[in-house]
Design a protein around this motif. Structure first.
Motif, mmCIF file in Angstrom:
data_model
loop_
_atom_site.group_PDB
_atom_site.id
_atom_site.type_symbol
_atom_site.label_atom_id
_atom_site.label_comp_id
_atom_site.label_asym_id
_atom_site.label_seq_id
_atom_site.Cartn_x
_atom_site.Cartn_y
_atom_site.Cartn_z
ATOM 1 N N LEU A 226 -6.020 -23.735 -5.982
ATOM 2 C CA LEU A 226 -5.129 -22.998 -5.086
ATOM 3 C C LEU A 226 -4.631 -21.709 -5.731
ATOM 4 C CD1 LEU A 226 -2.936 -25.948 -3.737
ATOM 5 C CD2 LEU A 226 -4.806 -24.803 -2.545
ATOM 6 N N LEU A 227 -4.386 -21.777 -7.035
ATOM 7 C CA LEU A 227 -3.778 -20.643 -7.739
ATOM 8 C C LEU A 227 -4.754 -19.485 -7.944
ATOM 9 C CD1 LEU A 227 -1.271 -19.547 -9.165
ATOM 10 C CD2 LEU A 227 -2.074 -20.660 -11.266
ATOM 11 N N VAL A 228 -5.982 -19.786 -8.344
ATOM 12 C CA VAL A 228 -6.949 -18.726 -8.639
ATOM 13 C C VAL A 228 -7.242 -17.860 -7.413
ATOM 14 C CG1 VAL A 228 -9.321 -18.238 -9.347
ATOM 15 C CG2 VAL A 228 -7.977 -19.938 -10.585
ATOM 16 N N PRO A 229 -7.540 -18.446 -6.230
ATOM 17 C CA PRO A 229 -7.734 -17.588 -5.053
ATOM 18 C C PRO A 229 -6.492 -16.770 -4.718
ATOM 19 C CG PRO A 229 -8.529 -19.807 -4.616
ATOM 20 C CD PRO A 229 -7.783 -19.867 -5.911
ATOM 21 N N THR A 230 -5.318 -17.372 -4.915
ATOM 22 C CA THR A 230 -4.071 -16.661 -4.613
ATOM 23 C C THR A 230 -3.887 -15.461 -5.529
ATOM 24 O OG1 THR A 230 -3.071 -18.752 -3.897
ATOM 25 C CG2 THR A 230 -1.580 -16.919 -4.347
ATOM 26 N N VAL A 231 -4.172 -15.633 -6.808
ATOM 27 C CA VAL A 231 -4.025 -14.538 -7.771
ATOM 28 C C VAL A 231 -5.014 -13.414 -7.468
ATOM 29 C CG1 VAL A 231 -4.288 -13.897 -10.194
ATOM 30 C CG2 VAL A 231 -3.077 -15.997 -9.590
ATOM 31 N N VAL A 232 -6.262 -13.780 -7.164
ATOM 32 C CA VAL A 232 -7.264 -12.764 -6.829
ATOM 33 C C VAL A 232 -6.833 -12.000 -5.573
ATOM 34 C CG1 VAL A 232 -9.654 -12.368 -6.122
ATOM 35 C CG2 VAL A 232 -9.135 -14.027 -7.925
ATOM 36 N N ALA A 233 -6.334 -12.730 -4.577
ATOM 37 C CA ALA A 233 -5.875 -12.087 -3.342
ATOM 38 C C ALA A 233 -4.676 -11.181 -3.612
ATOM 39 C CB ALA A 233 -5.504 -13.148 -2.309
ATOM 40 N N PHE A 234 -3.786 -11.608 -4.502
ATOM 41 C CA PHE A 234 -2.617 -10.781 -4.823
ATOM 42 C C PHE A 234 -3.046 -9.459 -5.456
ATOM 43 C CE2 PHE A 234 0.519 -9.280 -7.882
ATOM 44 C CZ PHE A 234 1.636 -9.137 -7.072
ATOM 45 N N ILE A 235 -3.979 -9.542 -6.404
ATOM 46 C CA ILE A 235 -4.432 -8.324 -7.088
ATOM 47 C C ILE A 235 -5.098 -7.365 -6.095
ATOM 48 C CG2 ILE A 235 -6.017 -7.418 -8.826
ATOM 49 C CD1 ILE A 235 -5.578 -10.035 -10.391
ATOM 50 N N LEU A 236 -6.034 -7.897 -5.300
ATOM 51 C CA LEU A 236 -6.720 -7.045 -4.329
ATOM 52 C C LEU A 236 -5.751 -6.528 -3.276
ATOM 53 C CD1 LEU A 236 -9.339 -5.869 -3.148
ATOM 54 C CD2 LEU A 236 -9.584 -7.988 -1.836
ATOM 55 N N GLY A 237 -4.916 -7.429 -2.754
ATOM 56 C CA GLY A 237 -3.991 -7.032 -1.702
ATOM 57 C C GLY A 237 -2.975 -6.010 -2.159
ATOM 58 N N TYR A 238 -2.407 -6.217 -3.328
ATOM 59 C CA TYR A 238 -1.374 -5.291 -3.810
ATOM 60 C C TYR A 238 -1.957 -3.904 -4.060
ATOM 61 C CZ TYR A 238 2.301 -3.229 -6.659
ATOM 62 O OH TYR A 238 3.262 -2.386 -7.157
ATOM 63 N N LEU A 239 -3.117 -3.849 -4.709
ATOM 64 C CA LEU A 239 -3.709 -2.554 -5.039
ATOM 65 C C LEU A 239 -4.141 -1.794 -3.790
ATOM 66 C CD1 LEU A 239 -5.868 -3.461 -8.173
ATOM 67 C CD2 LEU A 239 -3.654 -2.290 -8.115
ATOM 68 N N THR A 240 -4.618 -2.509 -2.782
ATOM 69 C CA THR A 240 -5.085 -1.834 -1.569
ATOM 70 C C THR A 240 -3.936 -1.516 -0.615
ATOM 71 O OG1 THR A 240 -5.607 -4.001 -0.604
ATOM 72 C CG2 THR A 240 -7.398 -2.792 -1.663
ATOM 73 N N PHE A 241 -3.067 -2.468 -0.361
ATOM 74 C CA PHE A 241 -1.978 -2.238 0.590
ATOM 75 C C PHE A 241 -0.962 -1.230 0.053
ATOM 76 C CE2 PHE A 241 -2.894 -6.866 1.859
ATOM 77 C CZ PHE A 241 -3.930 -6.454 2.671
ATOM 78 N N ARG A 242 -0.741 -1.244 -1.250
ATOM 79 C CA ARG A 242 0.192 -0.277 -1.842
ATOM 80 C C ARG A 242 -0.314 1.150 -1.644
ATOM 81 N NH1 ARG A 242 0.822 0.329 -8.251
ATOM 82 N NH2 ARG A 242 -1.255 1.180 -7.808
ATOM 83 N N ASN A 243 -1.640 1.310 -1.689
ATOM 84 C CA ASN A 243 -2.246 2.626 -1.491
ATOM 85 C C ASN A 243 -2.578 2.887 -0.022
ATOM 86 O OD1 ASN A 243 -2.629 3.784 -4.317
ATOM 87 N ND2 ASN A 243 -3.539 1.749 -4.552
ATOM 88 N N ARG A 244 -2.045 2.034 0.846
ATOM 89 C CA ARG A 244 -2.173 2.181 2.300
ATOM 90 C C ARG A 244 -3.635 2.210 2.747
ATOM 91 N NH1 ARG A 244 2.880 6.172 4.071
ATOM 92 N NH2 ARG A 244 4.438 5.163 2.719
ATOM 93 N N ILE A 245 -4.433 1.394 2.080
ATOM 94 C CA ILE A 245 -5.826 1.212 2.497
ATOM 95 C C ILE A 245 -5.861 0.095 3.530
ATOM 96 C CG2 ILE A 245 -8.135 0.548 1.746
ATOM 97 C CD1 ILE A 245 -7.444 1.674 -1.008
ATOM 98 N N ARG A 246 -6.352 0.375 4.693
ATOM 99 C CA ARG A 246 -6.345 -0.634 5.750
ATOM 100 C C ARG A 246 -7.520 -0.396 6.695
ATOM 101 N NH1 ARG A 246 -0.850 1.476 8.861
ATOM 102 N NH2 ARG A 246 -1.544 3.614 9.223
ATOM 103 N N GLY A 247 -7.591 -1.231 7.721
ATOM 104 C CA GLY A 247 -8.649 -1.073 8.710
ATOM 105 C C GLY A 247 -10.036 -1.282 8.132
ATOM 106 N N THR A 248 -10.945 -0.410 8.531
ATOM 107 C CA THR A 248 -12.342 -0.512 8.127
ATOM 108 C C THR A 248 -12.504 -0.428 6.618
ATOM 109 O OG1 THR A 248 -12.988 0.534 10.211
ATOM 110 C CG2 THR A 248 -14.647 0.442 8.460
#
Length: 369
Positions: A118-140
């Motif tokens: 449970l933890l490993v997928p969550t950590v990977v998602a956090f890293i990808l999500g934080y780096l992309t959403f913080r830089n306002r990367i969304r959509g396509t």
């Protein structure tokens, strides 16, 4: 005359009906069919998490197969170690690995394997999500990045033959917690465990969708900049729900590998990741229950057509997806809601079903400021 259907009552009725169907299924299905249903229900756990980020938050992830695979591999690593009397999996010996790698050692414990799956997928998602959403990367652009994650992960797992089993993946499991996985009673217990996971996930997702968090997520989907202007940070909410969705995918992977007995890089590739999105689309976005329905129906149809028409089933499945897209753009559940409302207007009886994904979420948040 107006008939208003309470959202809470609808949720309770749907949950009870689903619980009854899953409880009674073993009485009507053969052992093989019940095993298939258990696998489909494991997929449904992932689909509900995917619906939370796509249907409610507007984040289209085409890489959820990675999180599913990481959870499945975590449990498979424990099962493989339990099936290796010498403490070293057979494929490692064949590849010239003489000592158990350090990152395999924690998976000797069942409890640690469950937590890490449970933890490993969550950590990977956090890293990808934080780096992309913080830089306002969304959509396509986010969808493309999620597919890039799939390519990188699959290439890594295939290339590291001595540590991951390569293209063959991990298989040949015997026991879990000392119980024989091939025993019919154990298979039945795993089915009920999966059914319980589906119900708990359903309650969790419905609760999140109906809460203030759900309204914020829907507002982020419909008007992210406005949400930012009234004082909310969309990055926090998007990262949070993305991590929840990844954790649910990891849980689905664990349940899947316990029942299927194998996990390979092919099951976490681009095609399976796209199929996961289709489950939600066919069932109905932003409905939660639709994710379960779409997953079970789509996979059941895939199994039925592949058995009856082994040469034509991919064409039939493709045609089904095209028809669903053209004639059921809101999915099965969304279309049924429209039919109910149309019937109500045609009969002079207004029918109202409260929908947590209503586009008025931003307005409601603004009023509470």
């Amino acid at each position: 005359m107006t008939f208003s259907v309470s959202n809470t009552k609808v949720k309770i009725a749907l949950t009870v009906a689903l619980a009854a169907l899953m409880l009674l299924a073993p009485a009507f299905l053969s052992e093989f069919r019940l095993s298939l249903l258990g696998k489909f229900l494991a997929y449904a756990v992932l689909a509900m998490g995917l619906d939370m980020i796509w249907g409610f938050t507007g984040i289209l992830s085409l890489g959820h197969g990675v999180y599913f695979g990481l959870g499945a591999y975590g449990m498979a690593m424990h099962l493989k170690l339990a099936a290796s009397p010498e403490g070293l999996p057979d494929f490692m010996s064949w590849s010239g690995v003489e000592k158990l790698p350090w990152f395999w050692a924690p998976f000797q414990s069942a409890g640690a394997a469950i937590v890490l799956s449970l933890l490993v997928p969550t950590v990977v998602a956090f890293i990808l999500g934080y780096l992309t959403f913080r830089n306002r990367i969304r959509g396509t652009f986010f969808s493309i990045l999620s597919q890039a994650l799939v390519i990188i992960t699959v290439t890594l797992f295939v290339g590291q033959q001595g540590y991951t089993g390569g293209t063959n993946g991990l298989t040949n499991f015997d026991t879990f917690l000392g119980l024989k996985l091939a025993d019919p009673s154990v298979k039945l217990a795993l089915y009920y465990a999966t059914a319980a996971a589906v119900l708990l996930t359903l309650v969790l997702c419905l609760g999140l969708a109906s809460s203030r968090l759900g309204k914020i997520l829907t507002a982020v989907r419909d008007a992210e900049n406005r949400v930012r202007f009234i004082g909310y940070d969309p990055v926090v909410y998007k990262v949070f729900i993305y991590c929840v969705s990844a954790a649910l995918a990891g849980l689905a992977g664990m349940l899947f590998v316990l029942q299927e007995g194998i996990i390979s890089p092919a099951q976490m590739g681009i095609v399976p990741s796209i199929e996961m999105v289709l489950w939600v689309a066919i069932g109905g976005r932003a409905t939660i229950v639709g994710a379960i329905l779409g997953t079970v129906l789509t996979n059941a149809a895939k199994t039925t057509f592949s058995e009856a028409y082994p040469d034509w089933w991919p064409v039939i499945m493709g045609a089904m997806f095209v028809v669903a897209t053209l004639f059921l753009p809101k999915g099965i559940v969304g279309t049924c809601k429209d039919w109910v409302q149309t019937w109500g207007r045609g009969s002079g009886k207004a029918v109202s079903v409260l929908n947590p994904a209503a586009p008025l979420a931003y307005t409601e948040l603004k009023k509470t400021q």
